[in-house]
Every structure is written in C-alpha cells, then in structure tokens.
Scaffold this active site. Sequence first.
Site, mmCIF file in Angstrom:
data_model
loop_
_atom_site.group_PDB
_atom_site.id
_atom_site.type_symbol
_atom_site.label_atom_id
_atom_site.label_comp_id
_atom_site.label_asym_id
_atom_site.label_seq_id
_atom_site.Cartn_x
_atom_site.Cartn_y
_atom_site.Cartn_z
ATOM 1 N N LYS A 209 4.616 -0.576 -14.073
ATOM 2 C CA LYS A 209 5.961 -1.172 -14.014
ATOM 3 C C LYS A 209 6.194 -2.009 -15.270
ATOM 4 C CE LYS A 209 6.991 -3.725 -10.233
ATOM 5 N NZ LYS A 209 7.946 -3.170 -9.282
ATOM 6 N N ASP B 170 1.826 -1.044 -10.063
ATOM 7 C CA ASP B 170 3.186 -1.455 -9.689
ATOM 8 C C ASP B 170 3.227 -2.979 -9.599
ATOM 9 O OD1 ASP B 170 5.819 -1.168 -8.797
ATOM 10 O OD2 ASP B 170 5.216 -0.977 -6.701
ATOM 11 N N GLY C 178 0.764 -1.249 0.000
ATOM 12 C CA GLY C 178 0.000 0.000 0.000
ATOM 13 C C GLY C 178 0.787 1.287 0.000
ATOM 14 N N TRP D 81 2.062 2.969 -2.522
ATOM 15 C CA TRP D 81 1.614 3.883 -3.591
ATOM 16 C C TRP D 81 0.263 4.497 -3.200
ATOM 17 C CZ3 TRP D 81 2.830 2.804 -9.436
ATOM 18 C CH2 TRP D 81 4.214 2.719 -9.609
ATOM 19 N N ASP E 38 -8.572 -9.703 -8.478
ATOM 20 C CA ASP E 38 -7.591 -10.003 -9.519
ATOM 21 C C ASP E 38 -7.793 -9.007 -10.669
ATOM 22 O OD1 ASP E 38 -6.107 -11.091 -11.572
ATOM 23 O OD2 ASP E 38 -6.780 -13.149 -11.215
HETATM 24 N N1 SAM Z 1 2.834 -0.663 -5.180
HETATM 25 C C1 SAM Z 1 2.855 -1.510 -4.021
HETATM 26 C C2 SAM Z 1 3.293 -0.658 -2.865
HETATM 27 O O1 SAM Z 1 3.773 0.427 -3.104
HETATM 28 O O2 SAM Z 1 3.132 -1.086 -1.727
HETATM 29 C C3 SAM Z 1 3.751 -2.716 -4.185
HETATM 30 C C4 SAM Z 1 3.195 -3.700 -5.170
HETATM 31 S S1 SAM Z 1 3.982 -5.243 -5.089
HETATM 32 C C5 SAM Z 1 5.537 -4.887 -5.831
HETATM 33 C C6 SAM Z 1 3.212 -6.163 -6.357
HETATM 34 C C7 SAM Z 1 1.788 -6.590 -6.028
HETATM 35 O O3 SAM Z 1 1.186 -7.076 -7.232
HETATM 36 C C8 SAM Z 1 1.673 -7.747 -5.037
HETATM 37 O O4 SAM Z 1 1.055 -7.286 -3.860
HETATM 38 C C9 SAM Z 1 0.797 -8.773 -5.758
HETATM 39 O O5 SAM Z 1 -0.180 -9.367 -4.917
HETATM 40 C C10 SAM Z 1 0.121 -7.905 -6.816
HETATM 41 N N2 SAM Z 1 -0.426 -8.658 -7.942
HETATM 42 C C11 SAM Z 1 0.230 -9.503 -8.778
HETATM 43 N N3 SAM Z 1 -0.623 -10.014 -9.687
HETATM 44 C C12 SAM Z 1 -1.852 -9.471 -9.439
HETATM 45 C C13 SAM Z 1 -3.142 -9.616 -10.038
HETATM 46 N N4 SAM Z 1 -3.346 -10.418 -11.083
HETATM 47 N N5 SAM Z 1 -4.180 -8.916 -9.529
HETATM 48 C C14 SAM Z 1 -3.979 -8.102 -8.453
HETATM 49 N N6 SAM Z 1 -2.785 -7.931 -7.837
HETATM 50 C C15 SAM Z 1 -1.729 -8.609 -8.324
#
Ligand code: SAM
Length: 304
Positions: free
Chosen positions: A161, A121, A53, A55, A96
Amino acid sequence: MGRSSKDKRDIYYRLAKEDGWRARSAFKLLQLNDDFDLFNGVSRVVDLCAAPGSWSQVLSRKLIDERSENKGKVKIVAVDLQAMAPLPGVIQIQGDITKISTAHEIISYFEGEEADLVICDGAPDVTGLHDIDEYIQGQLLLAALNITSHLLKHGGVFVAKIFRGKDVDILYSQLKVFFSTVTICKPRSSRNSSIESFVVCQNYSPPIGYVPIMCNPLLVDPNQFKSLEGVNRIVVPFMACGDLSGYDSDQTYPLTTSTGGKEYQTLSPIQEPINPPYQTACLLRKTNSLTSSDSTEQVQNKDV
Ligand code: SAM
C-alpha cells in the site's frame, strides 16, 4: 457492530460479508491479482501487516483451496502487531515488521528457501493530519521494503500500500532501485476519496553487492549512515549536511563580526540586482509618494 448508513452505501463492504471475507480489503488483492497474475507459480508468500486477515484469506483460498495439488507445498506466513484469529494453512506471527527478529522468524518457516511473493497492506493509525499520515505511511512502506529484502527471492514480487501524496516520487525512486518494474495501481474497490494506492513491484533485482538492512536510509542517524558501505550507501543518498556546532540558519545571532566580536558594519551587496522588482517601491519611498495610488501609476508610467 450495528447497521449503519455505510452498510447500504459501500458495495464492497456488503459483498465482503456475503462472501465471508474478514474485511473489504480482500477485493483489493483479488483485483490486483486479476491484473498482475500475482499468484501464478507461487508457493511461499509473506503477508505483512495482515490483521484482521482478509488478504491471508485470499492467499489461503487461491493458493490452497483452489489448487488441491498445492496442499502441503504452499507456505503462507502472516505478520501483524495485532493478534489474528487462525486461518487454515496460514502460519501467524504476532510481531513488528520493523524488527530483524521478525525477519528471522519468517525465514525459519521457509527452511532456507526465499519467498516468491511479499504483500503488505500495512497502515499506521491515521491521525487525520494528511502530511503526517503520508509520511508515516511512507516510512512503513520503506520498513516493508527493508524486511522484504531479507525474504524475497531474486525475480520475486512485492506488493504494498502506498499513499499517492506529494512525496510519492521519492518512494517510487527507492523501489526502482530494487525492482525492474514498478507500477502504481488503484483497485476499483479502493475508495476514490482515499489517496491509497498499491505499488506492484516485479522482478526483485537489488543492486549487486546489496546487503539487506533494517535501518531506513531516509531516517538513519549520521553514525549509522557512515557505517553503510558500498551500494548500501548509495540507496536514497539523502543526508542533512553541516556541522551541528556551525551557524543555524533559522536562529538570530547578535550583530557582531564572525571574527573578533567587533560590532558588525552593514556592507553593500557584492553585486547589486540589475532590475529588482522592488525598484518602483524604493522610488516611491524616495519621492515620498508611497501611499498615493495616483503617484504609483505615474511612477510606473515613468518606468515604462
Ligand atoms: N490486509 C489486512 C486485511 O486484509 O485484513 C488489513 C491490514 S490493516 C489495513 C493494517 C494493519 O497494519 C493493522 O492490522 C496494523 O496492526 C498493521 N501494522 C501497522 N504497523 C505495523 C508494524 N510495524 N508491524 C506489523 N503490523 C503493522
């Protein structure tokens, strides 16, 4: 988590703790905003793949805390597969981003309005196998683009990203179909050792007649592809061609003719190569001198 050598090494990791950010990634969004003024005039934002969280924290602080006149007007919706601890002013969806139901749920919070800004991200669990990681990251980016096409207003901005791997061009081309300006940026807080970068896509302007879809044109099965019509069908026009019952170029077949099943007779090439690189080796073999380095020289000299 205990102290590790990383605590001492990584300045952004330490600063994040000092400034109360849930993750060091907060600085990436802050630095992108410094250069692109992403939050200017923005009141509806979607944070895709938002957990834990940081961002969303940036959005909440910049759009609500620092602009008291925006209180009650700004809507921030954060989506992630994982549960996320609550944040002031942030609506959370555990879902999702590849699912149309998630798009509908986000839309329901905007009460008929579209988003000004969508940020993502998202990252899959990294396997350590670079090709696979790059591929999956690319697919997640395209999934984010798909859901964004349901949510974003014309002229809006999409930030995501991207891994700058060898296939980055095709992703860039795909994004250019939808946005008039696409820039790939590397914030200073993103480690140099990582191929991570961010695409800042400005001025959302999908092709006229484009209907938002959730299937990924790079991956769709042929039947789904055939059901796409008009401009939807020309977006990334990639498909594998050929009938599945035809010959497979990677398979070995018995030496019979394709018609009649008679034994195959080796045929000469239709057009012999004019000056093939293997000519010298053939000559050596014919003169029975393939193993002698002296004779290689002799034959080569003769050739010259
Ligand atoms: N931007 C976030 C922050 O600042 O805290 C960090 C994000 S983290 C690098 C990547 C996130 O992408 C993970 O929490 C993962 O659960 C989520 N993610 C990956 N595939 C996803 C999907 N299909 N739907 C939703 N979330 C997804």
